[in-house]
Design an enzyme around this catalytic site. Structure first.
Site, PDB file in Angstrom:
ATOM      1  N   HIS A 135      39.446 -33.587  34.240  1.00 41.12           N
ATOM      2  CA  HIS A 135      38.712 -32.627  33.396  1.00 41.12           C
ATOM      3  C   HIS A 135      39.178 -31.218  33.777  1.00 41.12           C
ATOM      4  O   HIS A 135      38.432 -30.443  34.353  1.00 41.12           O
ATOM      5  CB  HIS A 135      37.209 -32.788  33.622  1.00 41.12           C
ATOM      6  CG  HIS A 135      36.359 -32.123  32.577  1.00 41.12           C
ATOM      7  ND1 HIS A 135      36.870 -31.569  31.415  1.00 41.12           N
ATOM      8  CD2 HIS A 135      35.013 -31.914  32.519  1.00 41.12           C
ATOM      9  CE1 HIS A 135      35.884 -31.061  30.706  1.00 41.12           C
ATOM     10  NE2 HIS A 135      34.752 -31.255  31.351  1.00 41.12           N
ATOM     11  N   ASP A 230      28.402 -33.709  41.038  1.00 39.70           N
ATOM     12  CA  ASP A 230      28.419 -34.102  39.626  1.00 39.70           C
ATOM     13  C   ASP A 230      27.532 -35.336  39.524  1.00 39.70           C
ATOM     14  O   ASP A 230      27.070 -35.875  40.539  1.00 39.70           O
ATOM     15  CB  ASP A 230      29.876 -34.411  39.214  1.00 39.70           C
ATOM     16  CG  ASP A 230      30.026 -34.764  37.731  1.00 39.70           C
ATOM     17  OD1 ASP A 230      29.094 -34.502  36.950  1.00 39.70           O
ATOM     18  OD2 ASP A 230      31.091 -35.301  37.358  1.00 39.70           O
ATOM     19  N   CYS A 270      29.258 -29.194  37.086  1.00 40.88           N
ATOM     20  CA  CYS A 270      29.824 -29.064  35.734  1.00 40.88           C
ATOM     21  C   CYS A 270      28.769 -29.231  34.647  1.00 40.88           C
ATOM     22  O   CYS A 270      28.950 -28.741  33.537  1.00 40.88           O
ATOM     23  CB  CYS A 270      30.952 -30.076  35.546  1.00 40.88           C
ATOM     24  SG  CYS A 270      30.417 -31.800  35.663  1.00 40.88           S
ATOM     25  N   ARG A 297      33.018 -21.728  30.812  1.00 40.85           N
ATOM     26  CA  ARG A 297      33.790 -22.726  30.071  1.00 40.85           C
ATOM     27  C   ARG A 297      34.367 -22.098  28.798  1.00 40.85           C
ATOM     28  O   ARG A 297      35.453 -22.448  28.353  1.00 40.85           O
ATOM     29  CB  ARG A 297      32.891 -23.921  29.708  1.00 40.85           C
ATOM     30  CG  ARG A 297      32.511 -24.820  30.866  1.00 40.85           C
ATOM     31  CD  ARG A 297      33.733 -25.507  31.450  1.00 40.85           C
ATOM     32  NE  ARG A 297      34.516 -26.158  30.410  1.00 40.85           N
ATOM     33  CZ  ARG A 297      34.293 -27.386  29.946  1.00 40.85           C
ATOM     34  NH1 ARG A 297      33.357 -28.123  30.505  1.00 40.85           N
ATOM     35  NH2 ARG A 297      35.036 -27.893  28.980  1.00 40.85           N
TER      36      ARG A 297
END
Ligand code: CP
Ligand code: NVA
Length: 321
Positions: A135, A230, A270, A297
Site C-alpha cells: 500500500h 494497523d 492508516c 493521503r
C-alpha cells in the site's frame, strides 16, 4: 530531474531515496500553496483517472477523487459491479481499453499480481491503491505527516506493532531509504514476507539504517519516536478473524506499551481502526497524528498522479529531511 512519466507506481520497492523525497516535496508544495495560500494549480486539466476498486475504501477513494478534481482533472470510480472487469472481460483487455480513455489507472485489487497484469497491458501509468502485498500511497502520507511533525525524517525510530501486512511491507520498502530505523514486532506466523525482508535489509545496509524483527511489542517500542499499527484482520481475511484476534493478544498499543517509547512519541494508523489494536487513550491522545495522516493521503496522491503525467515541479524550498 526524476521523471515519473510512463512509469507505474505499484510499490515503493523500485523508488530510490531521491524519488521518494521528491514526491514528498511536491506533496508539501501542493499542500502549502493550495491550502495555505489558496493558489489555483491545475496541472491535470483535461486529464482523467480511472479508479478500479475491488475492495471498499474511504480514504483512498475520496482523497483521489477530490485531489484529482482540485488539480483540474476528472476521475471515474469503477467497482466490479460497474464494469466488466474480471467477469466478462479480462484484466488485460480492460487495461488496454481504459488506456484509450484515461491518463492514469489507479486500482485497489485483491491480488497484487493483478496490478502487474494491468500495468503490463496498460499504456498509461498504473497506481497501486492497495493490494494484498503493498500500500505505497499510505507510506507517502505517513512520511509527509512525520516530516511536518518532527521537521525531519532521518534518524527517527519507528516501531511497527501488529500484523506483517501490506502496510508493513510498504514501510519496509521505503523507510530505510529516508533514514528511518525500523523495529517490527509481529506474532509468530505473521512476519513480513521473507523476500521483502531481504530487500529491506539491503536498503538498510545501503543507507546506514537499522531494521530489527521481534515478537515482543515492548522491545520494538523501546525508545521509539513513532509507533504504528494497523488492523489485525485486513480486507479479505475476514474468515480468519477469530484466530487472528487470539493470536494477536498482547499486541494492543495502549498506555502501558507507550511508557517505553521516547518522550516525543507519536502514533500513526492508516485507518480504518478497531479498538482491539489500539486503545482509545492512545488513539485519541495528543500524540496521535491519525487525522493529519488521513488528510495527507490527499496531498500525497495528488503528488503521485501529477508526477506521473505532468512535469510539475515544487516551488517551496526543499524540506530538511
Ligand atoms: N488507509 C486507507 O487506505 O483507507 P481506505 O481503505 O479507506 O482507503
Ligand atoms: N491492512 C489493511 C489496510 C487498510 C487500509 C487492509 O488491507 O485491509
Amino acid at each position: 530531474p526524476y521523471s515519473f512519466v510512463d512509469e507505474t507506481f505499484l510499490s515503493m520497492k523500485g523508488r530510490n531515496e531521491l524519488e521518494i523525497k521528491h514526491l514528498l516535496w511536491i506533496a508539501a508544495d501542493l499542500k502549502e500553496r493550495i491550502k495555505k495560500w489558496n493558489e489555483t494549480i491545475r496541472p491535470l486539466e483535461g486529464k482523467s483517472v480511472a479508479m478500479i476498486f475491488q475492495k471498499r475504501s474511504t480514504r483512498t477513494r475520496v482523497s483521489t477523487e477530490t485531489g484529482v478534481a482540485l488539480l483540474g482533472g476528472h476521475s471515474v470510480f469503477l467497482t466490479e459491479s460497474d464494469i466488466h472487469l474480471g467477469v466478462s472481460e479480462s484484466l488485460a483487455d480492460t487495461a488496454r481499453v481504459l488506456s484509450g480513455f484515461v491518463d492514469v489507472i489507479l486500482a485497489r485489487v485483491n491480488v497484487h499480481d493483478d496490478l502487474k497484469t494491468l500495468a503490463k497491458n496498460a499504456s498509461v501509468p498504473v497506481v497501486n491503491g492497495l493490494s494484498d502485498i503493498f500500500h505505497p500511497l499510505q507510506i507517502l502520507a505517513d512520511f509527509l505527516t512525520l516530516q511536518e511533525h518532527y521537521g525531519y525524517l532521518h534518524g527517527l525510530n519507528l516501531a511497527w506493532v501488529g500484523d506483517g501486512n501490506n502496510i508493513t511491507h510498504s514501510l519496509m520498502m521505503a523507510a530505510p531509504k529516508v533514514g528511518i530505523n525500523l523495529n517490527i514486532a509481529t506474532p509468530k506466523g505473521y512476519e513480513p514476507h521473507t523476500d521483502l525482508r531481504k530487500a529491506c535489509a539491503e536498503f538498510a545496509e545501503e543507507h546506514g539504517t537499522s531494521v530489527n524483527y521481534t515478537s515482543d511489542p515492548r522491545e520494538a517500542c523501546a525508545g521509539a519516536n513513532v509507533i504504528v499499527t494497523d488492523t489485525w484482520v485486513s480486507m479479505g481475511q475476514e474468515t480468519e478473524a477469530q484466530k487472528r484476534l487470539k493470536d494477536f493478544k498482547g499486541y494492543q498499543v495502549n498506555d502501558e506499551l507507550v511508557k517505553v517509547a521516547a518522550d516525543n512519541w507519536t502514533f500513526l494508523h492508516c485507518l480504518p481502526r478497531k479498538p482491539y489494536e489500539v486503545s482509545d487513550e492512545v488513539f485519541y491522545s495528543d500524540h496521535s497524528l491519525v487525522w493529519q495522516e488521513a488528510e495527507n493521503r490527499k496531498w500525497t496522491v495528488m503528488a503521485v498522479i501529477a508526477s506521473l503525467v505532468t512535469d510539475l515541479e515544487p516551488e517551496i524550498p526543499v524540506p530538511k529531511w
